[in-house]
Design an enzyme around this catalytic site. Structure first.
Site, PDB file in Angstrom:
ATOM      1  N   HIS A  38       0.836  -1.202   0.000  1.00 24.60           N
ATOM      2  CA  HIS A  38       0.000   0.000   0.000  1.00 24.60           C
ATOM      3  C   HIS A  38       0.874   1.257   0.000  1.00 24.60           C
ATOM      4  O   HIS A  38       0.664   2.180  -0.793  1.00 24.60           O
ATOM      5  CB  HIS A  38      -0.904   0.014   1.236  1.00 24.60           C
ATOM      6  CG  HIS A  38      -2.156  -0.771   1.097  1.00 24.60           C
ATOM      7  ND1 HIS A  38      -2.166  -2.139   0.974  1.00 24.60           N
ATOM      8  CD2 HIS A  38      -3.469  -0.385   1.076  1.00 24.60           C
ATOM      9  CE1 HIS A  38      -3.421  -2.568   0.883  1.00 24.60           C
ATOM     10  NE2 HIS A  38      -4.224  -1.520   0.928  1.00 24.60           N
TER      11      HIS A  38
ATOM     12  N   HIS B  50       0.897  -3.323   9.408  1.00 26.65           N
ATOM     13  CA  HIS B  50       2.329  -3.361   9.135  1.00 26.65           C
ATOM     14  C   HIS B  50       3.101  -2.797  10.305  1.00 26.65           C
ATOM     15  O   HIS B  50       2.581  -2.003  11.094  1.00 26.65           O
ATOM     16  CB  HIS B  50       2.673  -2.546   7.878  1.00 26.65           C
ATOM     17  CG  HIS B  50       2.162  -3.125   6.604  1.00 26.65           C
ATOM     18  ND1 HIS B  50       2.732  -4.210   5.986  1.00 26.65           N
ATOM     19  CD2 HIS B  50       1.113  -2.761   5.824  1.00 26.65           C
ATOM     20  CE1 HIS B  50       2.069  -4.494   4.883  1.00 26.65           C
ATOM     21  NE2 HIS B  50       1.075  -3.639   4.760  1.00 26.65           N
TER      22      HIS B  50
END
Length: 237
Positions: free
Chosen positions: A134, A186
């Site tokens: 992303h 993350h």
């Protein structure tokens, strides 16, 4: 302890991010090329297979195609790293519920079984933390947009408006990366490396593949107006 964070639903999906990124570039490129063509700064009409194509269509097609090529390259780079490294996401315990239960004592445990009953897709995705795809794609779109506007989006108006739009694009990519950390998808280092991958590919693709210098020398629109010559004084007789 970094793997014991709770699971959260992501606010920005891959599909949403991809649509926003491509929409930003496509709309910007087409609008810019149309304006440049009307100002007489385009490449002019081109012949293709015996057909006459407006210059702004050709330039838009080339730029968007090169952008898509770079996006595919950076995404492939991120995905290869994900599957090779296999770093666990911060919500690993919440998704897997491994047995035997891992004690707080420092140890590496490789023989375990997930008992959470989650889908196979979620159990596979929990191992794809590094790097953040992303963040990589968001930064790739932002840097490509910034460079494109810097080279081709010139006008006589306020320069701060252009730089403000560039800053907004950069902050949009920054927000995407921060959201991945806040939503426990993350680790911060995954996002940092993702930013580096996206920025590197954007710069390389723009400079060496798109080759902005092919747009030619600056036109009179971009050059400062020449100073008018002072009248010569009449020679005394």
């Amino acid at each position: 302890m970094s793997l014991r964070l709770p699971y959260k639903e992501q606010s920005i999906s891959e599909v949403l991010l991809g649509c926003l990124g491509f929409a930003l570039i496509i709309v910007t490129v087409i609008a810019t090329e149309i304006v440049r063509d009307r100002q007489g700064k385009g490449i002019g009409e081109k012949f293709l297979s015996g057909s006459l194509i407006p210059g702004w269509i050709w330039e838009s097609y080339t730029t968007i195609g090169i952008f898509t090529f770079g996006a595919a390259c950076q995404q492939l780079t991120s995905n290869i790293a994900k599957y090779v490294i296999g770093r666990l996401r911060p919500h690993f315990f919440a998704v897997c519920a491994p047995q035997p239960r891992i004690t707080p004592a420092p140890a590496y445990i490789q023989d375990y079984e997930c008992t959470s009953g989650k889908s196979e897709a979620m159990l596979k995705d929990m191992r794809l933390s590094f790097p953040s795809a992303h963040s990589s794609f968001a930064m790739y779109c932002a840097i490509f947009f910034i460079l494109y506007i810097q080279v081709k989006g010139k006008w006589r108006g306020s320069k701060l408006l252009r730089h403000g739009v560039q800053y907004a694009a950069l902050m949009g990519a920054w927000y995407v990366g921060l959201s991945r950390v806040v939503e426990h998808m993350h680790h911060w280092s995954d996002v940092g490396v993702g930013f580096l991958i996206g920025a590197a590919y954007a710069a390389l693709v723009f400079v060496f593949v798109l080759k902005p210098k092919k747009y030619g020398l600056p036109t009179a629109w971009d050059q400062p107006a020449p100073q008018s010559a002072l009248p010569r004084p009449a020679l005394a007789r």
